[in-house]
Design a protein around this motif. Structure first.
Motif, short mmCIF file in Angstrom:
data_model
loop_
_atom_site.label_atom_id
_atom_site.label_comp_id
_atom_site.label_asym_id
_atom_site.label_seq_id
_atom_site.Cartn_x
_atom_site.Cartn_y
_atom_site.Cartn_z
N HIS A 182 29.00 7.51 12.96
CA HIS A 182 29.22 8.42 14.43
C HIS A 182 30.18 9.50 14.47
CE1 HIS A 182 32.44 5.41 13.45
NE2 HIS A 182 33.22 5.99 14.34
N VAL A 183 31.02 9.73 13.31
CA VAL A 183 31.51 10.99 13.35
C VAL A 183 31.09 12.06 12.45
CG1 VAL A 183 33.73 9.40 13.94
CG2 VAL A 183 33.23 10.26 11.58
N GLN A 184 30.32 11.95 11.62
CA GLN A 184 29.83 12.73 10.42
C GLN A 184 29.63 14.16 11.22
OE1 GLN A 184 29.80 12.50 7.49
NE2 GLN A 184 30.41 10.24 7.45
N HIS A 185 28.85 14.27 12.39
CA HIS A 185 28.34 15.65 12.82
C HIS A 185 29.33 16.10 14.31
CE1 HIS A 185 24.83 14.11 10.77
NE2 HIS A 185 24.63 15.31 10.44
N LEU A 186 30.51 15.68 14.25
CA LEU A 186 31.52 16.22 15.25
C LEU A 186 31.76 17.36 14.83
CD1 LEU A 186 33.87 13.17 15.70
CD2 LEU A 186 31.87 14.10 17.32
N HIS A 187 31.69 18.32 15.85
CA HIS A 187 31.63 19.92 15.71
C HIS A 187 33.39 20.07 15.40
CE1 HIS A 187 27.51 21.51 16.75
NE2 HIS A 187 27.52 20.32 16.21
N ASP A 188 33.94 19.60 16.19
CA ASP A 188 35.51 20.06 16.09
C ASP A 188 36.17 19.24 14.91
OD1 ASP A 188 38.54 19.20 16.77
OD2 ASP A 188 37.97 21.03 17.94
N ARG A 189 36.56 20.33 13.88
CA ARG A 189 37.09 19.63 12.49
C ARG A 189 38.24 18.70 12.75
NH1 ARG A 189 37.67 20.61 7.04
NH2 ARG A 189 39.51 20.47 6.09
N GLU A 190 39.29 18.75 13.74
CA GLU A 190 40.22 17.92 13.84
C GLU A 190 39.69 16.64 14.52
OE1 GLU A 190 43.43 19.70 16.43
OE2 GLU A 190 43.85 21.29 14.63
N ASP A 191 38.76 16.70 15.45
CA ASP A 191 38.21 15.54 15.96
C ASP A 191 37.68 14.54 15.09
OD1 ASP A 191 39.06 16.07 18.72
OD2 ASP A 191 37.01 16.70 19.28
N ARG A 192 36.95 15.40 13.97
CA ARG A 192 36.32 14.51 13.06
C ARG A 192 37.12 13.96 12.06
NH1 ARG A 192 33.49 18.59 11.53
NH2 ARG A 192 34.26 18.99 9.32
N GLN A 193 38.11 14.74 11.66
CA GLN A 193 39.23 14.05 10.86
C GLN A 193 39.82 12.94 11.33
OE1 GLN A 193 42.53 16.90 9.77
NE2 GLN A 193 42.95 15.71 8.09
N ARG A 253 25.18 22.07 8.96
CA ARG A 253 25.84 23.12 8.87
C ARG A 253 26.54 23.49 10.26
NH1 ARG A 253 21.48 27.24 10.15
NH2 ARG A 253 21.86 26.52 12.11
N ASN A 254 25.84 23.09 11.44
CA ASN A 254 26.32 23.45 12.64
C ASN A 254 27.62 22.68 12.98
OD1 ASN A 254 24.22 25.37 13.11
ND2 ASN A 254 23.07 23.81 14.35
N ALA A 255 27.63 21.43 12.19
CA ALA A 255 28.92 20.64 12.55
C ALA A 255 30.12 20.98 11.36
CB ALA A 255 28.59 19.13 12.30
N VAL A 256 29.85 21.09 10.45
CA VAL A 256 30.89 21.45 9.19
C VAL A 256 30.81 22.76 8.77
CG1 VAL A 256 30.51 18.87 8.53
CG2 VAL A 256 29.17 20.81 7.19
#
Length: 367
Positions: A182-193, A253-256
């Motif tokens: 559910h977090v693999q494609h979060l675009h904001d790096r800090e949110d994803r981390q 690509r769009n996410a990470v």
């Protein structure tokens, strides 16, 4: 008979064809292992992306420890093609599937599985008990770390399942798995981390609780292309499962970002001209999936739309060089895993020449 061969030019390929830029793919592999091997964690790439034993061997040569697949039928195909250090990451439920697992384990003792229910664990144990196989199969408890797709809930439900598995003679509990899809494609790096670390805390806390209860937990595995670098910083993690990094797609690509390159494209042909600034290409739903949006033309001056099973369109703004019937273009998939599952072969090239041809060994293996 149409039969592409090593040494042929890409220009000789019929379309649509799935082509891989070896320089870009090898760079992707090198980047991932340069980033993750120094952490000391095992890297067990997920072959639900590539569906290829050849690529499993290439990844092992780069430093991977085994591989993952999603389904029993995938494991049958990959093991049958010569690579059997496999973790099956989806639950194995139902008598036909359990029977196939037993026969696979009879031939390949390096198979590992996951369970998230007493029902599933007991059925596998009972089938193995009746098989004459004495060696227990290695089992990981699949823990729900927030995706709410599979996995037992952390806390007492997980502990109860671990206790149950430990009573089963033909299962050997070795670890826990948790996939934070559910977090693999979060675009904001800090949110994803942040979300990844929260999920991995659930997983590592569960592993610690199992150990405190007396279970010998050796493997704590999870992660994907969008989160592996974060998972690698979590104390207690032992293994990572990235997959899409080797080829990438527009969604990742769009996410990470562009740390990894889009090394796989679909070679397509313009087969019809429809108006002044639009053409039809021979890639539709049967060659490019749309569950993660539309594929993109590698030359981003041309905008893609789907026109059905066999066809797509490319259009462009005034002043852009016109495409004409017979031109060839490359399309970047939006979701690599199901796109690969539509094709029989990869044509891997360097400098426009086919250097290797790989079968998609587990194409269509969804059972």
């Amino acid at each position: 008979m149409y039969s592409p061969r090593i040494g042929d030019s890409l220009a000789t390929l019929d379309t649509p064809s799935m082509i891989v830029d070896l320089d870009l793919m090898e760079a992707n592999i090198q980047k991932l292992f340069d980033r993750l091997l120094p952490t000391g964690l095992n890297i067990r790439p997920h072959l639900k992306t590539t569906k290829s034993a050849t690529l499993a061997h290439k990844l092992a040569a780069a430093g991977a420890k085994g591989c993952c697949v999603a389904k029993v039928s995938e494991a049958e195909a990959i093991a049958g093609a010569g690579f059997d250090d496999i973790l099956i990451t989806c639950e194995i439920i139902g008598a036909p599937k359990v029977k196939r697992l037993v026969e696979l384990f009879r031939r390949h003792r390096n198979i590992r599985i996951v369970v998230d229910s007493e029902v599933g664990a007991t059925a596998i144990n009972d089938a193995l008990a009746g098989s004459g196989i004495e060696e227990p199969i290695a089992v990981l408890v699949d823990v729900d770390v927030g995706l709410s797709r599979t996995g037992v809930r952390a806390g007492e439900p997980a502990l109860a399942l671990a206790r149950h598995v430990s009573t089963l003679k033909h299962l050997r509990l070795i670890g826990v798995q948790g996939y934070e899809g559910h977090v693999q494609h979060l675009h904001d790096r800090e949110d994803r981390q942040r979300e990844c670390l929260a999920s991995m805390k659930i997983l590592t806390d569960t592993a610690d609780a199992f150990r405190h209860a007396g279970h010998d937990i050796q493997v704590v595995t999870g992660g994907g292309t969008g989160t592996a670098e974060f998972c690698a910083t979590v104390p207690g993690m032992t293994e990572l499962q990235p997959g899409s990094f080797i080829f990438m797609d527009t969604d990742y690509r769009n996410a990470v970002g562009t740390f990894y390159s889009n090394s796989l494209t679909l070679l397509a042909t313009v087969i019809s001209k429809q108006g002044e600034r639009q053409v039809t290409i021979d890639t539709g739903l049967k060659s490019l999936t749309t569950d993660s949006g539309l594929a993109e033309c590698k030359d981003d001056r041309y905008k893609h739309n789907n026109l059905g099973d066999e066809h797509g369109s490319l259009s462009w703004e005034e002043g852009t060089p016109a495409l004409v019937v017979g031109d060839r273009v490359e399309m970047i998939p939006s979701h690599i895993d199901p796109t690969v599952n539509l094709h029989d072969f990869y044509y891997a090239y360097r400098n426009g020449v086919i250097e290797e041809i790989w079968a998609v060994d587990s194409r269509g293996k969804v059972q």
